[in-house]
Design a protein around this motif. Sequence first.
Motif, PDB file in Angstrom:
ATOM      1  N   SER A  15       0.917  -1.165   0.072  1.00  0.00           N
ATOM      2  CA  SER A  15       0.149  -0.106   0.032  1.00  0.00           C
ATOM      3  C   SER A  15       0.909   1.264  -0.005  1.00  0.00           C
ATOM      4  O   SER A  15       0.396   2.134  -0.640  1.00  0.00           O
ATOM      5  N   SER A  16       1.728   1.532   0.593  1.00  0.00           N
ATOM      6  CA  SER A  16       2.866   2.409   0.688  1.00  0.00           C
ATOM      7  C   SER A  16       3.650   2.632  -0.459  1.00  0.00           C
ATOM      8  O   SER A  16       3.784   3.698  -1.069  1.00  0.00           O
ATOM      9  N   LEU A  17       3.946   1.496  -1.025  1.00  0.00           N
ATOM     10  CA  LEU A  17       4.604   1.502  -2.354  1.00  0.00           C
ATOM     11  C   LEU A  17       3.631   2.020  -3.432  1.00  0.00           C
ATOM     12  O   LEU A  17       4.052   3.040  -4.311  1.00  0.00           O
ATOM     13  N   ILE A  18       2.314   1.687  -3.682  1.00  0.00           N
ATOM     14  CA  ILE A  18       1.480   2.301  -4.418  1.00  0.00           C
ATOM     15  C   ILE A  18       1.363   3.475  -4.243  1.00  0.00           C
ATOM     16  O   ILE A  18       1.219   4.387  -5.285  1.00  0.00           O
ATOM     17  N   ASN A  19       0.989   3.992  -3.070  1.00  0.00           N
ATOM     18  CA  ASN A  19       0.744   5.473  -2.782  1.00  0.00           C
ATOM     19  C   ASN A  19       1.839   6.479  -3.146  1.00  0.00           C
ATOM     20  O   ASN A  19       1.709   7.327  -3.664  1.00  0.00           O
ATOM     21  N   LYS A  20       3.047   6.035  -2.906  1.00  0.00           N
ATOM     22  CA  LYS A  20       4.526   6.682  -3.132  1.00  0.00           C
ATOM     23  C   LYS A  20       4.449   6.906  -4.512  1.00  0.00           C
ATOM     24  O   LYS A  20       4.729   8.180  -5.082  1.00  0.00           O
ATOM     25  N   LYS A  21       4.008   5.990  -5.480  1.00  0.00           N
ATOM     26  CA  LYS A  21       4.261   5.930  -6.878  1.00  0.00           C
ATOM     27  C   LYS A  21       3.231   6.820  -7.446  1.00  0.00           C
ATOM     28  O   LYS A  21       3.432   7.386  -8.497  1.00  0.00           O
ATOM     29  N   ILE A  22       1.881   6.577  -7.019  1.00  0.00           N
ATOM     30  CA  ILE A  22       0.707   7.424  -7.609  1.00  0.00           C
ATOM     31  C   ILE A  22       1.255   9.034  -7.301  1.00  0.00           C
ATOM     32  O   ILE A  22       0.853   9.578  -8.429  1.00  0.00           O
ATOM     33  N   ARG A  23       1.541   9.256  -6.013  1.00  0.00           N
ATOM     34  CA  ARG A  23       1.846  10.522  -5.993  1.00  0.00           C
ATOM     35  C   ARG A  23       3.029  11.062  -6.696  1.00  0.00           C
ATOM     36  O   ARG A  23       2.983  12.219  -7.369  1.00  0.00           O
ATOM     37  N   GLU A  24       4.068  10.229  -7.248  1.00  0.00           N
ATOM     38  CA  GLU A  24       4.995  10.920  -7.894  1.00  0.00           C
ATOM     39  C   GLU A  24       4.680  10.924  -9.599  1.00  0.00           C
ATOM     40  O   GLU A  24       5.011  11.671 -10.041  1.00  0.00           O
ATOM     41  N   ILE A  25       3.778  10.064 -10.000  1.00  0.00           N
ATOM     42  CA  ILE A  25       3.518  10.002 -11.546  1.00  0.00           C
ATOM     43  C   ILE A  25       1.998  10.571 -11.656  1.00  0.00           C
ATOM     44  O   ILE A  25       1.679  10.920 -12.816  1.00  0.00           O
ATOM     45  N   SER A  26       1.549  11.188 -10.621  1.00  0.00           N
ATOM     46  CA  SER A  26       0.165  11.808 -10.972  1.00  0.00           C
ATOM     47  C   SER A  26       0.312  13.308 -11.503  1.00  0.00           C
ATOM     48  O   SER A  26       1.380  14.047 -11.024  1.00  0.00           O
ATOM     49  N   ASN A  27      -0.508  13.766 -12.417  1.00  0.00           N
ATOM     50  CA  ASN A  27      -0.303  15.061 -13.084  1.00  0.00           C
ATOM     51  C   ASN A  27      -0.936  16.012 -12.045  1.00  0.00           C
ATOM     52  O   ASN A  27      -0.936  17.240 -12.464  1.00  0.00           O
ATOM     53  N   ILE A  28      -1.551  15.627 -11.037  1.00  0.00           N
ATOM     54  CA  ILE A  28      -2.058  16.635 -10.058  1.00  0.00           C
ATOM     55  C   ILE A  28      -1.279  16.456  -8.417  1.00  0.00           C
ATOM     56  O   ILE A  28      -0.883  15.090  -8.477  1.00  0.00           O
ATOM     57  N   ASP A  29      -1.295  17.428  -7.805  1.00  0.00           N
ATOM     58  CA  ASP A  29      -0.742  17.332  -6.520  1.00  0.00           C
ATOM     59  C   ASP A  29      -1.941  16.741  -5.405  1.00  0.00           C
ATOM     60  O   ASP A  29      -2.802  17.292  -5.160  1.00  0.00           O
ATOM     61  N   ILE A  30      -1.234  15.584  -4.998  1.00  0.00           N
ATOM     62  CA  ILE A  30      -2.109  14.709  -4.151  1.00  0.00           C
ATOM     63  C   ILE A  30      -1.850  15.019  -2.771  1.00  0.00           C
ATOM     64  O   ILE A  30      -2.421  14.509  -1.757  1.00  0.00           O
ATOM     65  N   ASP A  31      -0.819  15.748  -2.402  1.00  0.00           N
ATOM     66  CA  ASP A  31      -0.303  16.160  -1.077  1.00  0.00           C
ATOM     67  C   ASP A  31      -1.085  17.338  -0.585  1.00  0.00           C
ATOM     68  O   ASP A  31      -0.837  18.453  -1.076  1.00  0.00           O
ATOM     69  N   PHE A  32      -1.996  17.066   0.364  1.00  0.00           N
ATOM     70  CA  PHE A  32      -2.828  18.223   0.985  1.00  0.00           C
ATOM     71  C   PHE A  32      -1.832  18.668   2.072  1.00  0.00           C
ATOM     72  O   PHE A  32      -2.632  19.510   3.110  1.00  0.00           O
ATOM     73  N   GLY A  33      -0.822  18.629   2.243  1.00  0.00           N
ATOM     74  CA  GLY A  33       0.218  18.832   3.467  1.00  0.00           C
ATOM     75  C   GLY A  33       0.230  20.537   3.656  1.00  0.00           C
ATOM     76  O   GLY A  33      -0.066  21.053   4.796  1.00  0.00           O
ATOM     77  N   PRO A  34       0.533  21.058   2.587  1.00  0.00           N
ATOM     78  CA  PRO A  34       0.317  22.753   2.561  1.00  0.00           C
ATOM     79  C   PRO A  34      -0.999  23.248   3.211  1.00  0.00           C
ATOM     80  O   PRO A  34      -1.162  24.178   3.910  1.00  0.00           O
ATOM     81  N   GLN A  35      -2.199  22.506   2.613  1.00  0.00           N
ATOM     82  CA  GLN A  35      -3.419  22.951   3.006  1.00  0.00           C
ATOM     83  C   GLN A  35      -3.773  22.578   4.559  1.00  0.00           C
ATOM     84  O   GLN A  35      -4.425  23.392   5.209  1.00  0.00           O
ATOM     85  N   LYS A  36      -3.108  21.605   4.939  1.00  0.00           N
ATOM     86  CA  LYS A  36      -3.147  21.348   6.286  1.00  0.00           C
ATOM     87  C   LYS A  36      -2.439  22.214   7.093  1.00  0.00           C
ATOM     88  O   LYS A  36      -2.891  22.667   8.158  1.00  0.00           O
ATOM     89  N   GLU A  37      -1.226  22.732   6.604  1.00  0.00           N
ATOM     90  CA  GLU A  37      -0.457  23.444   7.352  1.00  0.00           C
ATOM     91  C   GLU A  37      -1.036  24.788   7.509  1.00  0.00           C
ATOM     92  O   GLU A  37      -0.976  25.523   8.770  1.00  0.00           O
ATOM     93  N   HIS A  38      -1.503  25.495   6.411  1.00  0.00           N
ATOM     94  CA  HIS A  38      -2.483  26.588   6.364  1.00  0.00           C
ATOM     95  C   HIS A  38      -3.762  26.527   7.231  1.00  0.00           C
ATOM     96  O   HIS A  38      -3.707  27.579   8.110  1.00  0.00           O
ATOM     97  N   LEU A  39      -4.406  25.630   7.368  1.00  0.00           N
ATOM     98  CA  LEU A  39      -5.589  25.292   8.354  1.00  0.00           C
ATOM     99  C   LEU A  39      -4.876  25.393   9.657  1.00  0.00           C
ATOM    100  O   LEU A  39      -5.583  26.287  10.601  1.00  0.00           O
TER     101      LEU A  39
END
Length: 533
Positions: free
Chosen positions: A403-427
Amino acid sequence: MEVDCIPFSKTGYFSQLIVDYLDQKDHLKPFYNSFPELASFGPQLEQKSESFTPEQRDVLVKALRQQYEGIKISPATARHITMLESSNTFTVVTGHQLNLFTGPLYFLYKIISVINLCNELKNTYPERNFVPVYWMATEDHDFDEINYFNFKGKKIQWNKEASGAVGRLDNQGLEAVFNTFKQELGAGENADRLKELFDKAYLGHPDLTSATRYLVNEIFGDEGLVILDGDDVMLKKQFVPYIKKDLEQQLGFNAVSETIRGLEEFPERYGIQVNPREVNYFYLKDGLRERLDQQDQQFFVVDTGITFTAEALWKELEEHPERFSPNVITRPLYQEVVLPNLCYIGGGGELAYWLELKSFFEQMEVPFPILQLRNSVLLVSEKQAGKADRLNVRLPDLFLKQSSLINKKIREISNIDIDFGPQKEHLVKQFAGLYELAEKTDKTFLGAVKAQEVKQLKGLEKLEKRLLKAQKRKLSDHVSRLTGLQNELFPNQSLQERQMNFSELYLELGPGLIAELKEKLQPIPGEFLILRY
């Protein structure tokens, strides 16, 4: 073969205890004598020289020659047995069960680790001799652990009613196993050699001990490997005083229990590998290996009607030492009593229980050996390496949970940003202002602010997961190919070496397999190897 590597700690397949041992954490140093480095063997040589007597050597060599009677052995092995007569010859040992057709692939790695270390020690200490030894676990009685091997994802199993020590089992029923294996192997020169090995080992010998000795001798005899069966009356006679001392004083139980309490004090909370009993021996006869226990002054064999007074047990021990079989706590002591041994090489689980034993050895006045983790290897074919390249995935990343491998790879190859870290930090920053406002106005409002923050953060996490799930569907072909490759290299989401049998590789690489592995594996492994072939 091209070599890559990954730290043992990064694989996810080794316990915290073993990782900390490899890192030489200070709090673990009381549990072993010397860490496995070439310089450590100098003091170990001196310690073992002083404790191992010429009489012990004589018995060992006589026992080995008797065990090898009628067997065609290589000149290298014959030379090593003769060398053991000399006071300047020492052993490096690994042990393993009598798994059918060697069982998992790491069986090869254990023995190659022993052979390579002996060669390296000879280079470092040329005035001494070093003999690689495989200790056959002939007295184990867990038949279900050894009665099969995996071949190309299929379980090749020996179905048989079995009891007692597995080494004494006759080989009836293995012809059916051979016929199944032959059909799976198919045709070809390498396939024919594997058929010949199985046939001559298991159909050409009467019991599992002699079959295993033949098989391992055929594979490693040219390397001078010495194969030792501990189910031997001459060797066990030497162990009698230690058994008696242990039974009288319960040294194994007391010493190991105290060590376990010491290990449990650490905040790391290491899992305990084995727990000692008051009596750490089995009673052994043909078809019987049952635990010996004690109640008051009476000894009895569990699940049988066999009982002994203390006096009768001492008499039985003196007259029939072969009937007393050490368990996981006392077998290492037995090994070190009968061998001029310097080092034990084993897997993570084995080293974990060895680390419980040092105090017991000290009370028995037997030198504690150096403990070395065996080589571990992931073998990757050229075709599999090509798949990894096309998927743009690094081989070390394949050690991740799927599951970690898939998530890591999907985040790498996706053409959109799936990391909501900045939004969480702003919140979080926004709510920091609300907390300040509540502090200045109404502190009872703090709870409501906190609840709202948690709710909105969870909402963002939920949206992130939904978006990731949607991208997985969109990129399902990539995910399918990625998981397929990982499943090939990590069958059943486990290390390849714990699942695959050597025969699969032998079909591809033939007799050169052992030489290739021997060349690439390190005498003292620092990392987990990835070999491309």
